[in-house]
Design a protein around this motif. Structure first.
Motif, PDB file in Angstrom:
ATOM      1  N   ASP A 162      -1.525  -2.041   1.317  1.00  0.00           N
ATOM      2  CA  ASP A 162      -1.609  -0.993   2.337  1.00  0.00           C
ATOM      3  C   ASP A 162      -2.126  -1.538   3.663  1.00  0.00           C
ATOM      4  N   GLY A 163      -2.170  -2.863   3.790  1.00  0.00           N
ATOM      5  CA  GLY A 163      -2.586  -3.489   5.035  1.00  0.00           C
ATOM      6  C   GLY A 163      -4.079  -3.727   5.160  1.00  0.00           C
ATOM      7  N   THR A 164      -4.871  -3.263   4.190  1.00  0.00           N
ATOM      8  CA  THR A 164      -6.323  -3.410   4.280  1.00  0.00           C
ATOM      9  C   THR A 164      -6.825  -4.724   3.688  1.00  0.00           C
ATOM     10  N   GLY A 165      -5.976  -5.420   2.949  1.00  0.00           N
ATOM     11  CA  GLY A 165      -6.401  -6.635   2.268  1.00  0.00           C
ATOM     12  C   GLY A 165      -6.884  -6.378   0.851  1.00  0.00           C
ATOM     13  N   THR A 166      -7.002  -5.110   0.468  1.00  0.00           N
ATOM     14  CA  THR A 166      -7.392  -4.725  -0.893  1.00  0.00           C
ATOM     15  C   THR A 166      -6.234  -3.953  -1.509  1.00  0.00           C
ATOM     16  N   ASP A 167      -5.835  -4.326  -2.719  1.00  0.00           N
ATOM     17  CA  ASP A 167      -4.736  -3.629  -3.386  1.00  0.00           C
ATOM     18  C   ASP A 167      -5.084  -2.162  -3.607  1.00  0.00           C
ATOM     19  N   ARG A 168      -4.080  -1.312  -3.473  1.00  0.00           N
ATOM     20  CA  ARG A 168      -4.224   0.128  -3.725  1.00  0.00           C
ATOM     21  C   ARG A 168      -3.382   0.472  -4.941  1.00  0.00           C
ATOM     22  N   THR A 169      -3.937   1.271  -5.833  1.00  0.00           N
ATOM     23  CA  THR A 169      -3.205   1.741  -7.006  1.00  0.00           C
ATOM     24  C   THR A 169      -2.827   3.195  -6.803  1.00  0.00           C
ATOM     25  N   ILE A 170      -1.554   3.470  -6.994  1.00  0.00           N
ATOM     26  CA  ILE A 170      -1.065   4.853  -6.971  1.00  0.00           C
ATOM     27  C   ILE A 170      -0.182   5.048  -8.198  1.00  0.00           C
ATOM     28  N   LEU A 171      -0.401   6.156  -8.893  1.00  0.00           N
ATOM     29  CA  LEU A 171       0.448   6.538 -10.006  1.00  0.00           C
ATOM     30  C   LEU A 171       1.405   7.615  -9.545  1.00  0.00           C
ATOM     31  N   SER A 172       2.630   7.545 -10.031  1.00  0.00           N
ATOM     32  CA  SER A 172       3.646   8.521  -9.651  1.00  0.00           C
ATOM     33  C   SER A 172       4.513   8.846 -10.857  1.00  0.00           C
ATOM     34  N   GLY A 173       4.795  10.118 -11.057  1.00  0.00           N
ATOM     35  CA  GLY A 173       5.585  10.565 -12.203  1.00  0.00           C
ATOM     36  C   GLY A 173       7.077  10.493 -11.968  1.00  0.00           C
ATOM     37  N   ILE A 174       7.574   9.308 -11.655  1.00  0.00           N
ATOM     38  CA  ILE A 174       8.988   9.156 -11.278  1.00  0.00           C
ATOM     39  C   ILE A 174       9.773   8.241 -12.219  1.00  0.00           C
ATOM     40  N   HIS A 175       9.199   7.925 -13.392  1.00  0.00           N
ATOM     41  CA  HIS A 175       9.873   6.971 -14.284  1.00  0.00           C
ATOM     42  C   HIS A 175      11.239   7.468 -14.752  1.00  0.00           C
TER      43      HIS A 175
END
Length: 164
Positions: A87-100
């Motif tokens: 996300d550009g901050t240098g720290t990974d962001r985790t997002i879950l999404s119900g799109i499988h």
């Protein structure tokens, strides 16, 4: 146009007559498919909301370009995908999404998506999700089915770019 080095000419541009490549990945996304070639006849569009949101409320949402570094199915879930995002901050962001139901994880790695990044974290299946990915959803006419299209944007847009 050419580049001269040691008296040898090196071509630096493709011929204008060269055929354009149309890769399967480009075709699969529909990104470069003209609207006139897409059949929208089976699409039912939901009516627009009548309730209005004032600009101050809307402007509190932080929309950012995010790059998919990794994506995997969440164990014991039929719907959830777990995204590891830059996300550009240098720290990974985790997002879950119900799109499988609509996407396989491997086809999303490397894509540039749109996320709302300032939602409060929410635990799902024991994993904290820090944001929401934007998708377009439409119902199919004469059916209970729906289509979902994850919003993918130009890969030239850097991770963390603010979207207005």
């Amino acid at each position: 146009m050419t580049f001269v080095e040691c008296g040898v000419l090196f071509p630096t541009m493709k011929s204008l007559d060269a055929p354009k490549k149309s890769g399967a990945a480009e075709e699969a996304t529909g990104f470069f498919t003209p609207n006139s070639q897409i059949d929208f006849s089976n699409v039912a569009i939901e009516p627009l909301f009548e309730e209005q949101v004032d600009f101050e409320t809307f402007s509190k949402s932080d929309f950012r370009a995010v790059k998919v570094k990794a994506c995997q199915a969440v164990p014991k879930s039929k719907k959830l995908l777990q995204f590891t995002l830059d996300d550009g901050t240098g720290t990974d962001r985790t997002i879950l999404s119900g799109i499988h139901e609509f996407y396989e994880p491997e086809e999303l790695v490397g894509k540039t998506l749109v996320a709302i990044t300032n939602l409060p974290p929410r635990a799902m299946m024991g994993i904290e999700s820090c944001g929401m990915l934007l998708s377009a959803v439409n119902n199919l006419k004469d059916s209970d089915g729906e289509e979902l299209h994850l919003l993918m944007i130009d890969n030239h847009i850097p991770a963390g770019a603010k979207l207005y």
